[in-house]
Design an enzyme around this catalytic site. Structure first.
Site, PDB file in Angstrom:
ATOM      1  N   VAL A 133      50.867  18.639  39.059  1.00  0.00           N
ATOM      2  CA  VAL A 133      51.263  19.916  38.492  1.00  0.00           C
ATOM      3  C   VAL A 133      52.722  19.888  38.025  1.00  0.00           C
ATOM      4  CG1 VAL A 133      51.592  22.364  39.025  1.00  0.00           C
ATOM      5  CG2 VAL A 133      49.590  21.149  39.888  1.00  0.00           C
ATOM      6  N   LYS A 142      58.909   7.209  43.311  1.00  0.00           N
ATOM      7  CA  LYS A 142      58.309   7.927  42.187  1.00  0.00           C
ATOM      8  C   LYS A 142      59.371   8.291  41.150  1.00  0.00           C
ATOM      9  CE  LYS A 142      54.578  10.912  42.853  1.00  0.00           C
ATOM     10  NZ  LYS A 142      54.023  12.218  43.220  1.00  0.00           N
ATOM     11  N   LEU A 160      28.512  24.865  34.644  1.00  0.00           N
ATOM     12  CA  LEU A 160      27.113  25.011  35.061  1.00  0.00           C
ATOM     13  C   LEU A 160      26.455  23.644  35.120  1.00  0.00           C
ATOM     14  CD1 LEU A 160      25.642  28.144  33.192  1.00  0.00           C
ATOM     15  CD2 LEU A 160      26.218  27.902  35.615  1.00  0.00           C
ATOM     16  N   ALA A 167      25.012  20.831  37.122  1.00  0.00           N
ATOM     17  CA  ALA A 167      24.563  20.511  38.480  1.00  0.00           C
ATOM     18  C   ALA A 167      24.915  19.066  38.787  1.00  0.00           C
ATOM     19  CB  ALA A 167      23.055  20.715  38.570  1.00  0.00           C
ATOM     20  N   GLY A 168      25.033  18.749  40.055  1.00  0.00           N
ATOM     21  CA  GLY A 168      25.378  17.375  40.413  1.00  0.00           C
ATOM     22  C   GLY A 168      25.522  17.220  41.902  1.00  0.00           C
ATOM     23  N   GLY A 209      34.587  18.467  43.914  1.00  0.00           N
ATOM     24  CA  GLY A 209      35.597  17.861  44.784  1.00  0.00           C
ATOM     25  C   GLY A 209      36.961  18.104  44.171  1.00  0.00           C
ATOM     26  N   CYS A 233      41.741  20.785  44.421  1.00  0.00           N
ATOM     27  CA  CYS A 233      41.864  22.248  44.339  1.00  0.00           C
ATOM     28  C   CYS A 233      40.673  23.016  44.902  1.00  0.00           C
ATOM     29  CB  CYS A 233      42.105  22.658  42.898  1.00  0.00           C
ATOM     30  SG  CYS A 233      43.755  22.216  42.366  1.00  0.00           S
TER      31      CYS A 233
HETATM   32  C1  UDX Z   1      49.401  20.638  43.132  1.00  0.00           C
HETATM   33  C2  UDX Z   1      49.834  21.952  43.737  1.00  0.00           C
HETATM   34  O1  UDX Z   1      51.085  21.887  44.282  1.00  0.00           O
HETATM   35  C3  UDX Z   1      48.809  22.451  44.654  1.00  0.00           C
HETATM   36  O2  UDX Z   1      49.169  23.698  45.149  1.00  0.00           O
HETATM   37  C4  UDX Z   1      47.596  22.604  43.828  1.00  0.00           C
HETATM   38  O3  UDX Z   1      46.615  23.311  44.495  1.00  0.00           O
HETATM   39  C5  UDX Z   1      47.106  21.230  43.472  1.00  0.00           C
HETATM   40  O4  UDX Z   1      48.042  20.605  42.733  1.00  0.00           O
HETATM   41  P1  UDX Z   1      49.936  18.224  43.119  1.00  0.00           P
HETATM   42  O5  UDX Z   1      50.901  18.382  42.000  1.00  0.00           O
HETATM   43  O6  UDX Z   1      48.623  17.631  42.840  1.00  0.00           O
HETATM   44  O7  UDX Z   1      49.714  19.617  43.836  1.00  0.00           O
HETATM   45  O8  UDX Z   1      50.612  17.608  44.392  1.00  0.00           O
HETATM   46  P2  UDX Z   1      51.136  16.183  44.678  1.00  0.00           P
HETATM   47  O9  UDX Z   1      50.566  15.218  43.708  1.00  0.00           O
HETATM   48  O10 UDX Z   1      50.992  16.026  46.135  1.00  0.00           O
HETATM   49  O11 UDX Z   1      52.679  16.322  44.296  1.00  0.00           O
HETATM   50  C6  UDX Z   1      53.627  16.987  45.034  1.00  0.00           C
HETATM   51  C7  UDX Z   1      54.969  16.311  44.784  1.00  0.00           C
HETATM   52  O12 UDX Z   1      55.985  17.021  45.474  1.00  0.00           O
HETATM   53  C8  UDX Z   1      55.015  14.859  45.284  1.00  0.00           C
HETATM   54  O13 UDX Z   1      55.489  14.026  44.256  1.00  0.00           O
HETATM   55  C9  UDX Z   1      56.001  14.912  46.461  1.00  0.00           C
HETATM   56  O14 UDX Z   1      56.763  13.726  46.583  1.00  0.00           O
HETATM   57  C10 UDX Z   1      56.867  16.097  46.084  1.00  0.00           C
HETATM   58  N1  UDX Z   1      57.524  16.759  47.223  1.00  0.00           N
HETATM   59  C11 UDX Z   1      56.803  17.168  48.296  1.00  0.00           C
HETATM   60  C12 UDX Z   1      58.883  17.007  47.174  1.00  0.00           C
HETATM   61  O15 UDX Z   1      59.550  16.659  46.215  1.00  0.00           O
HETATM   62  N2  UDX Z   1      59.473  17.653  48.227  1.00  0.00           N
HETATM   63  C13 UDX Z   1      58.796  18.040  49.328  1.00  0.00           C
HETATM   64  O16 UDX Z   1      59.384  18.597  50.253  1.00  0.00           O
HETATM   65  C14 UDX Z   1      57.410  17.791  49.358  1.00  0.00           C
HETATM   66  C1  UDX Z   2      40.444  22.782  38.871  1.00  0.00           C
HETATM   67  C2  UDX Z   2      40.458  24.016  37.964  1.00  0.00           C
HETATM   68  O1  UDX Z   2      39.486  23.849  36.907  1.00  0.00           O
HETATM   69  C3  UDX Z   2      41.834  24.243  37.404  1.00  0.00           C
HETATM   70  O2  UDX Z   2      41.854  25.443  36.627  1.00  0.00           O
HETATM   71  C4  UDX Z   2      42.771  24.375  38.599  1.00  0.00           C
HETATM   72  O3  UDX Z   2      44.035  24.733  38.228  1.00  0.00           O
HETATM   73  C5  UDX Z   2      42.759  23.104  39.401  1.00  0.00           C
HETATM   74  O4  UDX Z   2      41.432  22.913  39.868  1.00  0.00           O
HETATM   75  P1  UDX Z   2      40.298  20.162  38.579  1.00  0.00           P
HETATM   76  O5  UDX Z   2      40.238  20.120  40.071  1.00  0.00           O
HETATM   77  O6  UDX Z   2      41.212  19.250  37.858  1.00  0.00           O
HETATM   78  O7  UDX Z   2      40.666  21.624  38.084  1.00  0.00           O
HETATM   79  O8  UDX Z   2      38.838  19.842  38.044  1.00  0.00           O
HETATM   80  P2  UDX Z   2      37.593  20.616  37.427  1.00  0.00           P
HETATM   81  O9  UDX Z   2      37.376  20.137  36.047  1.00  0.00           O
HETATM   82  O10 UDX Z   2      37.687  22.063  37.637  1.00  0.00           O
HETATM   83  O11 UDX Z   2      36.418  20.008  38.334  1.00  0.00           O
HETATM   84  C6  UDX Z   2      36.394  20.209  39.744  1.00  0.00           C
HETATM   85  C7  UDX Z   2      35.185  19.576  40.358  1.00  0.00           C
HETATM   86  O12 UDX Z   2      34.001  20.262  39.995  1.00  0.00           O
HETATM   87  C8  UDX Z   2      34.941  18.115  39.969  1.00  0.00           C
HETATM   88  O13 UDX Z   2      34.525  17.403  41.109  1.00  0.00           O
HETATM   89  C9  UDX Z   2      33.834  18.190  38.946  1.00  0.00           C
HETATM   90  O14 UDX Z   2      33.081  17.021  38.865  1.00  0.00           O
HETATM   91  C10 UDX Z   2      33.030  19.355  39.486  1.00  0.00           C
HETATM   92  N1  UDX Z   2      32.234  20.073  38.461  1.00  0.00           N
HETATM   93  C11 UDX Z   2      32.853  20.711  37.432  1.00  0.00           C
HETATM   94  C12 UDX Z   2      30.855  20.129  38.603  1.00  0.00           C
HETATM   95  O15 UDX Z   2      30.272  19.570  39.549  1.00  0.00           O
HETATM   96  N2  UDX Z   2      30.135  20.846  37.676  1.00  0.00           N
HETATM   97  C13 UDX Z   2      30.724  21.488  36.635  1.00  0.00           C
HETATM   98  O16 UDX Z   2      30.003  22.109  35.838  1.00  0.00           O
HETATM   99  C14 UDX Z   2      32.120  21.429  36.502  1.00  0.00           C
END
Ligand code: UDX
Ligand code: UDX
Length: 476
Positions: free
Chosen positions: A20, A44, A278, A280-281, A285, A288
């Site tokens: 993010v 990183k 929609l 199915a599978g 995962g 989020c």
């Molecule tokens: C995000 C969002 O933060 C989470 O709420 C959302 O639901 C899913 O995606 P993501 O960006 O995927 O998380 O997290 P991650 O890849 O774990 O990155 C977090 C980063 O923050 C890491 O690079 C970590 O090193 C950094 N970090 C963490 C800091 O710089 N300071 C800290 O104290 C903790």
């Molecule tokens: C999700 C949300 O879509 C995004 O808006 C949010 O901010 C972060 O979480 P992401 O986790 O990247 O994004 O993936 P997404 O494309 O939503 O898929 C999530 C999971 O659902 C995957 O495992 C995917 O395979 C599954 N999926 C998705 C299904 O099984 N069926 C579907 O029709 C769509």
């Protein structure tokens, strides 16, 4: 929206350079802002300073290189990011804690550090997914560290990025949600997103193409901070519910020999339902949905609100993986000593992310059952090996055909386009038995029948190769 203030560039600090934070930092630079991205992971940061993208995400590598040390720079020094910033985006992880609630300890740690580095009025923006009222906790934390109320505001600006299409989702959003409890902070967020909401970004040379345009720019919705916090959780929980719903219907379809793909088509053409999410599978995962459904459930419970629907969503999702495992078992009769080609490791296609991946969970279960697994994924091999190292039972191979060599069956676990375009004759020749169990419904059963496969998918009648009779349910 046309006064010059609105399009001026803003000094932004993004804390966290994960999926993010990094996407936000690079996209803000792409929109013309000055960004310092801070992360406490030295390795990183060093990688990013060299212009290397640590994650697999379309458009990100080119954009990072284009803006590196111009619009965006990376540091481990929090004060270096905070001092010049008007807005500080908090994008550190919010993993699931033991109770299902989000673990906000990284957020709290970062807020304490921000408090110590404050050198003037700033807007702190929650970008990570956090439960409702986190804005109040952040306020309390700032006060505890002696920062007076008139020196900061908290805004909730949830991300709706899908991994794999995150850059496109950021620059061409369906909507931008700004949860601000006063006009001063809302105005800063409007300025930040102005290039997308006034459409000027889309006329910029080299702008990423997508659904938004100068004529139809992005929409920005301003709500209270609490409402924005809830929008994020509710949106993800709703999408997870849509997937669990179609999976439950798929199980029913299977029982009555209907076809879930036809059903999803027929349902999705209703504009009130819509065709997306929609599919199915073997269940959803990722980093989020599982954690957000659990966290939202916890929030409801804390507030004394009956929201058991969310527990059902989760249960259906967990059961979906059990059912898929049973399908493999049923197709192969016994499992110990068999070899399976596993296509897919990532939690979905177009990402190398394996967090909460149904593919990894399924492979673990196969290994526990004594199955030999030859696994392949176009992007997630490295990340998978970190959690599931190669062993006597598990090997990582270079392509789907090598995986299939002398295997008793192929299972499709991730919806990569490459897996929908396999050379089926070659797969058939490589496999010991032409059996495919498809957890993502990538093929038409008729095509698989024509290629001589026994084909088991989700929510559709199974196809049995003529030489392999249909197993009776009682043999499972
Ligand atoms: C995000 C969002 O933060 C989470 O709420 C959302 O639901 C899913 O995606 P993501 O960006 O995927 O998380 O997290 P991650 O890849 O774990 O990155 C977090 C980063 O923050 C890491 O690079 C970590 O090193 C950094 N970090 C963490 C800091 O710089 N300071 C800290 O104290 C903790
Ligand atoms: C999700 C949300 O879509 C995004 O808006 C949010 O901010 C972060 O979480 P992401 O986790 O990247 O994004 O993936 P997404 O494309 O939503 O898929 C999530 C999971 O659902 C995957 O495992 C995917 O395979 C599954 N999926 C998705 C299904 O099984 N069926 C579907 O029709 C769509």
């Amino acid at each position: 929206m046309s006064d010059s203030n609105v399009t001026a560039s803003v000094n932004i600090c993004v804390i966290g350079s994960g999926y993010v934070g990094l996407v936000a930092a690079v996209c803000f630079a792409e929109m013309g802002h000055h960004v310092v991205c801070v992360d406490n992971n030295e390795e990183k940061v060093a990688q990013l300073q060299r212009g290397e993208t640590p994650i697999f995400e379309a458009h990100l590598p080119e954009m990072l290189v284009r803006h590196l040390n111009k619009g965006v720079k990376f540091t481990t020094d929090l004060a270096e990011g905070i001092h010049p910033a008007e807005a500080v985006f908090i994008a550190v992880g919010t993993p699931q804690g033991n109770t299902g609630a989000a673990d906000l300890s990284y957020v709290e740690a970062v807020v304490s550090q921000i408090a110590q580095a404050m050198n003037g009025y700033k807007v702190l923006v929650e970008k990570s997914t956090v439960p409702v009222y986190t804005n109040e906790w952040i306020t309390r934390c700032m006060h505890r560290h002696g920062v007076a109320s008139d020196r900061f505001d908290i805004v909730s600006n949830p991300e709706f990025l899908r991994e794999g299409t995150a850059v496109g989702d950021f620059l061409h959003p369906d909507r931008i949600v700004v949860g601000a409890n006063n006009e001063r902070s809302a105005e800063l967020l409007r300025r930040i997103y102005a290039p997308l909401t006034d459409g000027s970004y889309y006329t910029q040379p080299g702008a990423l193409e997508g659904p938004c345009s100068a004529e139809e720019p992005a929409k920005l919705v301003v709500t209270s901070a609490q409402s924005a916090e809830i929008i994020k959780h509710a949106a993800n929980a709703f999408l997870a519910m849509k997937i669990s719903f179609i999976n439950a219907v798929a199980n029913l379809a299977e029982a009555v020999e209907a076809d879930i793909e036809d059903i999803a088509l027929g349902m999705g053409l209703d504009a009130r339902i819509g065709p997306r999410f929609l599919r199915a599978g073997l269940g959803y995962g990722g980093s989020c949905f599982p954690k957000d459904v659990a966290a939202f459930s916890w929030v409801a419970e804390q507030q004394g609100v009956d929201f058991h629907l969310l527990s059902e969503v989760r249960k259906i999702n967990e059961r979906q993986l059990d059912l898929f495992f049973e399908k493999i078992h049923s197709a192969l009769w016994t499992l110990r000593g068999k070899k399976i080609a596993a296509l897919g490791l990532a939690f979905k296609s177009d990402t190398d992310d394996i967090r909460d991946s149904p593919a990894i969970a399924l492979i673990r279960r196969l290994l526990e059952a004594g199955v030999k697994v030859a696994a392949y994924d176009p992007a997630a091999m490295e990340s998978a090996q970190r959690v599931l190292p190669a062993s006597e039972l598990l090997s990582y191979v270079a392509d789907p055909y090598t995986a299939a060599e002398h295997a008793d069956a192929t299972v499709i676990l991730t919806e990569w386009k490459q897996f929908a375009e396999l050379d089926l004759n070659r797969m058939n020749r490589a496999l010991k038995f032409p059996i495919m169990i498809d957890g993502r419904n990538l093929y038409s059963p008729a095509v698989m029948r024509d290629h001589g496969f026994t084909y088991v998918s989700v929510g559709r009648p199974a196809i049995y190769a003529s030489t392999m009779g249909r197993p009776r349910k009682s043999t499972i």
